[in-house]
Structure formats: structure tokens, C-alpha cells
Design a protein around this motif. Structure first.
Motif, PDB file in Angstrom:
ATOM      1  N   CYS B  26       0.816  -1.271   0.037  1.00  0.00           N
ATOM      2  CA  CYS B  26       0.024  -0.007   0.055  1.00  0.00           C
ATOM      3  C   CYS B  26       0.806   1.154  -0.004  1.00  0.00           C
ATOM      4  O   CYS B  26       1.932   1.110   0.252  1.00  0.00           O
ATOM      5  CB  CYS B  26      -0.780   0.011   1.256  1.00  0.00           C
ATOM      6  SG  CYS B  26      -1.694  -1.451   1.463  1.00  0.00           S
ATOM      7  N   CYS B  29       3.375   2.389   3.301  1.00  0.00           N
ATOM      8  CA  CYS B  29       3.701   1.255   3.763  1.00  0.00           C
ATOM      9  C   CYS B  29       5.201   1.126   3.856  1.00  0.00           C
ATOM     10  O   CYS B  29       5.815   1.754   3.206  1.00  0.00           O
ATOM     11  CB  CYS B  29       3.523   0.129   2.982  1.00  0.00           C
ATOM     12  SG  CYS B  29       4.062  -1.810   3.802  1.00  0.00           S
ATOM     13  N   CYS B  60       2.436  -9.503   4.451  1.00  0.00           N
ATOM     14  CA  CYS B  60       2.836  -8.636   3.489  1.00  0.00           C
ATOM     15  C   CYS B  60       4.401  -8.675   3.425  1.00  0.00           C
ATOM     16  O   CYS B  60       5.013  -8.507   2.223  1.00  0.00           O
ATOM     17  CB  CYS B  60       2.646  -7.232   4.021  1.00  0.00           C
ATOM     18  SG  CYS B  60       0.563  -7.095   3.836  1.00  0.00           S
ATOM     19  N   CYS B 209       2.064   0.480   9.198  1.00  0.00           N
ATOM     20  CA  CYS B 209       1.393  -0.217   8.402  1.00  0.00           C
ATOM     21  C   CYS B 209      -0.224   0.812   8.376  1.00  0.00           C
ATOM     22  O   CYS B 209      -0.791   0.717   9.273  1.00  0.00           O
ATOM     23  CB  CYS B 209       0.962  -1.482   8.801  1.00  0.00           C
ATOM     24  SG  CYS B 209      -0.649  -2.235   7.931  1.00  0.00           S
TER      25      CYS B 209
HETATM   26  S1  SF4 Z   1       1.922  -3.976   5.821  1.00  0.00           S
HETATM   27 FE1  SF4 Z   1      -0.058  -2.733   5.935  1.00  0.00          FE
HETATM   28  S2  SF4 Z   1       0.439  -1.038   4.677  1.00  0.00           S
HETATM   29 FE2  SF4 Z   1       1.888  -2.500   4.301  1.00  0.00          FE
HETATM   30  S3  SF4 Z   1       1.091  -3.672   2.514  1.00  0.00           S
HETATM   31 FE3  SF4 Z   1       0.426  -4.913   4.305  1.00  0.00          FE
HETATM   32  S4  SF4 Z   1      -1.587  -3.738   4.751  1.00  0.00           S
HETATM   33 FE4  SF4 Z   1      -0.691  -2.406   3.436  1.00  0.00          FE
END
Ligand code: SF4
Lengths: 382, 280
Positions: B26, B29, B60, B209
Motif C-alpha cells: 500500500c 507502507c 505482506c 502499516c
Molecule cells: S503492511 Fe499494511 S500498509 Fe503494508 S502492504 Fe500490508 S496492509 Fe498495506
């Protein structure tokens, strides 16, 4: 220092014979977690694997054991683990990763009686359907069922060979009695043992696609550190190994992975027939139960009952066509197994209504006596 | 994507699977910054990159190996460390780097982490700590601050979080550091140091995040960075029991542990390869 292949005649338990089979097959990594009645395989490997240049490690649980086995295989080492019921349950997650990432390895389940902790020191064959379907998603699996220490030795080699040829984890579904039974095991000269190793990539490293299958549907396998820069993921992936989130990509990949087995049944399935030629009732059994069945066939014949035995050496993939053709010419099929009807369901399905299918089984804790099988044969033949 | 002839290349392009860009992360991030710090460190460390492999679990942060142009293994949730352990033992010549998130490494994978550290397995573990499960939409993790809001703690987290460097130290890790994505130079240097040494190295990277954690706790990406700037105190060699990660009081950063101890393989080679007859 000992040789890799312990040529000669030995008096070994099934568990020890399995470990010797692994050493002879070139296994060089064992990720362990102790559990009755499979612990002796780990103990034997802990002692002897370092002598042939391999590495043994006891991991913190069976999840880690199975993960380490996959990691070692991806690093290029033939690898295995051994467990029983509860540990087998914990290994299911990474078994699925091994299937989807096409990582060769061997997983031995010396079955004890479940569910749950059950009867840890006593035999059962209650994990046969878990072997088939225990990890989530749709896949095919290879599972072998040894009936003796001698077979524990050979099937372990076969399991490694199949895993390397087809690039998948192969299961050995043994049982407590076969694992703990001591018998003569004849180990041949190293030269007489045929070993298979995974197909290696050829051509330019930068153009290599790690999941591009050959004509046989099986991709060559590059190990980490060889300069191919491959990506391997448990997500649905394309031929480059890159994740692709689409039903089409999923269909293509799952179909190929399933096809590796479905298109090669004749190369995989092994069975053994005993007095089936003129039989009217066929016993179908595997593992330790096949030994009781064999005795029951002879006793039945003495009583004038025309019984025979089909012993499943490979349980998965299931010999569907063979069962169907047996059902056509038999008056009845009788599955003998230490559970309340697992392979029996397959036999019933594959008999396609051509003859009745019966089960001789119990919940586990002891072997099935030939007498009990004989009683059933007498009742069925009346 | 096809490149235009006169398009400039980024100095890290050789280490990125550029055909996989755009990535999934995102806007705002913090993972990308930890990713680039890792790649810079890999380059500058001088380690043999052909013999370097990255392993991750799920989440992620666990997508990082997939974007890295090295052998990379995206495994099951929590199981990167035992997978990496098998890789290292299957071929001890490999440099094995685990790159994953806090939920993956410390909740579902917590048991594997402490045992990897105890064994002093010769691997480098980089953990992006963004205080929650991002990929599944912002649930409470073993690292979520007390009383923070997440989708599964809508009234506030009733549990206290782990202090990851203390856990790593207590478990036997021989290199332990904590940085934030604002401290990229220190972070890069730290990863470089970890890659060059032998033994179980652990680096915690604090990262925002905004999608999962930030929006439920009134913390926009810039707020996180401001916070990293204003509240962090660098205390190299501080005892891991004395370091804090408290969003009111402050965050202790630095390299807290850097000691030599034989690795699993060192000891295995010395003791386990003896003739068993001699041990019986
Ligand atoms: S850690 Fe949070 S901000 Fe980063 S990609 Fe995942 S959901 Fe999105």
C-alpha cells in the motif's frame, strides 16, 4: 566409518530397515521429532547419517521437521522424516507445500491407533484416508504400505526414487507391528540398487523457468545456490514460479500436478497376487494385515473355500481398474485392514456394484487374527 | 513491462525482479524501505549472492523474497525458520536470509524462532514489525501495543506485546538489533553486519502499516515517521531487558547483542561425525 549400503544379511526391525533403506537411497538429511512407534527410525539416522556425510537434526515439533525436510530438499539434499498419527496430522500443512512446490522427499508414518493420542504403542491402519486427503485442496499422492522389515528397506528406496522422478513427497504408510517386528533383512550390493535423482535443468540459467514441465509433465529442478535465481511459492504460480491469482492459472497448475500421478499409474502402482487365479473370494489387504490375510487364505483353502489375496504394495494411487476387474470375476471382495473401513470404501466404490464388498476390520490396538478373517470367509461363502 | 531505451535503471535493479513490479504494498507502507535497505546491504556486504537465498512465511513482509532476484522461497505461515534451517543444513554453503513479518515470525512461528536462536543456526532473520497482521486486514498480533485498536480488538488490545530483541536475546541469538525504516543507514549497516557474520542474527525493523494498523489508531504514515524521529533513542549495547518500545515513552534502537558462539553446524561437525563405535 560405515558403507552407505550395509550389504549382507541382517536381523533388523522394520524401523531400522527403513533407515537403512534411506541411507542406501542417498538420503542426506533427516528432520526429526520423536514419536512412538517411529522414533527408532530417527535414532538410527541420528547415529548413522553423519557417517555418510548427511545431517540429522531433531526439530522443535513435527511442523518444523516437515518444513526442514522441504528446505533441505530445495537445497539439493535427498531428505526425509518419520512420524506417527499426531505428528502426521501436524505435517499435513507442509506436506501440501511440498506437493504444490513439487519438492521431492519421503515421509514415513508408522501408524498407531487413533484418533488423538489413542493407543501410542499399538498398531492401526487408521490414517489411510488422511494420507490421501489430509492436506487441504485437491491433489494426488503416492503412498506405499510395507508388510515386513525387508519391505521397509526396499519401499524406502522406492519411495525416494518415486519422489525424485515425479517431484513430490512420497508417503510410506507402515504400522506399529511392521515397524517393531524383527526379521531377516537382506541388503544387496550397492551396485544392485537402482537409484533415481531429480531431472536437472539444462540450458541458459537466466532463461530457466522453474515450473516449466518437460514432455512428461515434470519440470526439471534447480537447487538453491546454483545460479538460477528461482522463485518457489505455495501460492498458485506460473511457469516462472511467480504468483498468479486466477482460476485459469490454478486450473492449469492443479491439473498438471494431479496429472503427474494420474498419467503414470502404470509406472507407480504395484500389487501382489496370491492364489487369485481360481479364487472366488478375494481378500484385499496391505501392511501387517496382509500377513494375517495370507495365512487366512491358506486355511480357507484347506477348508475348501476358494480364497485369494490381492496385496496392495502401493495404496495411493488406488488400483481402481484392477479392483474393478477382480469384482467382475469374484463372488465377493473382502478388505482386511485395522480401521473401521477406509480402503474398504475404495474397494466398494471400485467394485462398481459387480459383487458385494465386505470389511474385516476393527478400531485398532492389535493385529487382525487369521481366525477372524477365516470366520468371515466362512460366513460369506455359505 | 517493456523498458524505454533511454529509461534510467535503478542501481538495485539487478537485485529486483522488475518483471514483478508493481508490487502489492500500500502507499505509505514501510516494507519497501526495509526491502531496499536489505538489497543495499546484500550488495555492499560482499557476500556471494549466487549462494544467497531468501526464505519467508506468509504476510505482506513475506512477499519481499518474491521481488528479490535471488533464489527465493515463499513457504507456509510461520515456517520460514525451520525451512531455512533445512536449507542451511542441506547445503551449508548457502547464505540463508529469512525476511518476514512479526505475525509470521512471532505468533504462529514463535516456537521456531526461539529454537532457531537457541541452536545458533547460521541464518539472518529480518523481521518487519508493523504491530499487526496487515495482509488479513489489521488484526491484533503478538506485537500489538496494549490497548491499541485492531479489527479483532475493537475496544483495545487487552494483551501486552512481546519485546522482540529481549526474546531473541533470551533465546540465544548472537546478534540482535532494532531499527526503524527512518534509520535507513543504520538499518542497512546492521543488515550488512548480520550478513557478514556467522550465527543466528536477528534484526527488528519497525515500519508503519497505515492500512491495517494506522487508520484504526489515528496514525498516518507521516505520524509514524515523526514518531520514529522524535521518540527514538539509539543505545547500542543496551541490555535487551532495558530497552523499550512504548509509544508514549519512546523506542530504544541499536545493536544490543553481537557475540560469538559456535553455531549448530560448528558443533555438529565436531561431535556428531565421530565414529559411533567410539561413543557407545
Ligand atoms: S503492511 Fe499494511 S500498509 Fe503494508 S502492504 Fe500490508 S496492509 Fe498495506
Amino acid at each position: 566409518m560405515r558403507p552407505e549400503v550395509l550389504t549382507g544379511e541382517h536381523f533388523l526391525t522394520g524401523d531400522e530397515a527403513c533407515a537403512e533403506g534411506a541411507l542406501a537411497a542417498g538420503c542426506r538429511f533427516f528432520g526429526a521429532y520423536p514419536i512412538t512407534p517411529a522414533t527408532e527410525i530417527a535414532e538410527h539416522m541420528a547415529l548413522h547419517l553423519p557417517e555418510v556425510g548427511g545431517t540429522f537434526i531433531q526439530m522443535e515439533d513435527e511442523i518444523a521437521a516437515m518444513a526442514s525436510v522441504l528446505g533441505a530438499s530445495c537445497a539439493g539434499a535427498k531428505s526425509m522424516t518419520a512420524t506417527s498419527g499426531p505428528g502426521f496430522s501436524l505435517m499435513m500443512e507442509n506436506l501440501g507445500l511440498g506437493i504444490y512446490t513439487e519438492t521431492p522427499c519421503v515421509l514415513v508414518n508408522v501408524q498407531r491407533a487413533g484418533p488423538s493420542t489413542g493407543l501410542p504403542t499399538m498398531p492401526a491402519q487408521g490414517d489411510m484416508m488422511q494420507a490421501r486427503w489430509g492436506s487441504h485442496g485437491h491433489y494426488e499422492i503416492i503412498a506405499l504400505a510395507p508388510s515386513s522389515p525387508q519391505e521397509m528397506f526396499y519401499q524406502t528406496i522406492t519411495a525416494f526414487n518415486l519422489s525424485e522422478i515425479f517431484r513430490l513427497p512420497v508417503l510410506i504408510m507402515a504400522d506399529e507391528v511392521t515397524g517393531h517386528l524383527s526379521e531377516k533383512v537382506v541388503i544387496p550390493e550397492a551396485a544392485a540398487i537402482k537409484l533415481q535423482t531429480r531431472k536437472l535443468p539444462k540450458g541458459r540459467k537466466d532463461r530457466f523457468k522453474p515450473f516449466q514441465p518437460g514432455p512428461d509433465g515434470i519440470p526439471p529442478m534447480a537447487a538453491a545456490g546454483e545460479g538460477y535465481g528461482i522463485h518457489v511459492t505455495g501460492l498458485t504460480h506460473d511457469e516462472r514460479g511467480y504468483p498468479v491469482m486466477s482460476p485459469d492459472a490454478h486450473e492449469k497448475l492443479v491439473a498438471r500436478i494431479v496429472g503427474k500421478i494420474r498419467n503414470n499409474l502404470h509406472r507407480i502402482i504395484e500389487t501382489e497376487s496370491y492364489r487369485l487365479d481360481d479364487a472366488e473370494i478375494a481378500l484385499i489387504s496391505y501392511g501387517v494385515s496382509a500377513r494375517s490375510s495370507l495365512a487366512a487364505v491358506d486355511e480357507a483353502r484347506e477348508k475348501g473355500i476358494k480364497a485369494g489375496l490381492l496385496r496392495l504394495i502401493t495404496v495411493w494411487p488406488f488400483p481402481e481398474e484392477l479392483i474393478a476387474s477382480l469384482a467382475k470375476r469374484m463372488k465377493a471382495l473382502v478388505t482386511v485392514e485395522i480401521n473401521l473401513g477406509q480402503i474398504h470404501l475404495e474397494v466398494e466404490r471400485c467394485s462398481r456394484g459387480q459383487c458385494p464388498a465386505f470389511l474385516v476390520g476393527h478400531a485398532g490396538g492389535t493385529v487382525i487374527s487369521p481366525d477372524r478373517i477365516l470366520e468371515s470367509l466362512e460366513a460369506i461363502s455359505k | 513491462m517493456t523498458k524505454r531505451k533511454n529509461q534510467l535503471t535503478h542501481p538495485l535493479d539487478s537485485l529486483v525482479r522488475t518483471d514483478r513490479i508493481p508490487h502489492i504494498w500500500c502507499p505509505g507502507c514501510g516494507i519497501g524501505t526495509a526491502f531496499s535497505a536489505c538489497l543495499i546491504a546484500m550488495k555492499s556486504s560482499g557476500i556471494d549472492l549466487q549462494k544467497t537465498t531468501m526464505v519467508s512465511g506468509i504476510g505482506c513482509s513475506a512477499r519481499v523474497p518474491g521481488y528479490t532476484n535471488l533464489d527465493s522461497y515463499h513457504t507456509t505461515h510461520g515456517r520460514a525458520i525451520p525451512f531455512a534451517t533445512g536449507m542451511k543444513l542441506g547445503n551449508p554453503e548457502l547464505n540463508v536470509v529469512v525476511f518476514s513479518g512479526d505475525g509470521d515470525l512471532f505468533a504462529i512461528g514463535g516456537n521456531h524462532f526461539i529454537h532457531g536462536a537457541r541452536r545458533n543456526m547460521d541464518i539472518t532473520v529480518i523481521c518487519v514489525n508493523n504491530l499487526n497482521y496487515g495482509m488479513t486486514g489489521g488484526q491484533v498480533a503478538a506485537t500489538t501495543p496494549s490497548m491499541s485498536k485492531t479489527t479483532t480488538t475493537p475496544m483495545g488490545n487487552p494483551e501486552p506485546p512481546f519485546n522482540l530483541p529481549l526474546l531473541a536475546f533470551a533465546s540465544g541469538a548472537t546478534y540482535v538489533a532494532r531499527w526503524t525504516i527512518l534509520h535507513t543507514r543504520e538499518l542497512t549497516k546492521s543488515i550488512e553486519e548480520a550478513l557478514q557474520r556467522r550465527g543466528f542474527s536477528f534484526i527488528e525493523v519497525l515500519a508503519p502499516c497505515p492500512t491495517g494498523y494506522g487508520r484504526r489508531n489515528r496514525e498516518r504514515p507521516l505520524d509514524s515517521l515523526r514518531f520514529y524521529q522524535e521518540k527514538s533513542i539509539v543505545k547500542n549495547d543496551a541490555h535487551p531487558a532495558d530497552i523499550i518500545l512504548d509509544y508514549q515513552k519512546g523506542i530504544t534502537l541499536g545493536t544490543f547483542v553481537n557475540v560469538d558462539r559456535p553455531t549448530f553446524t560448528d558443533i555438529y561437525e565436531k561431535t556428531c561425525r565421530l565414529d559411533p563405535a567410539a561413543c557407545m
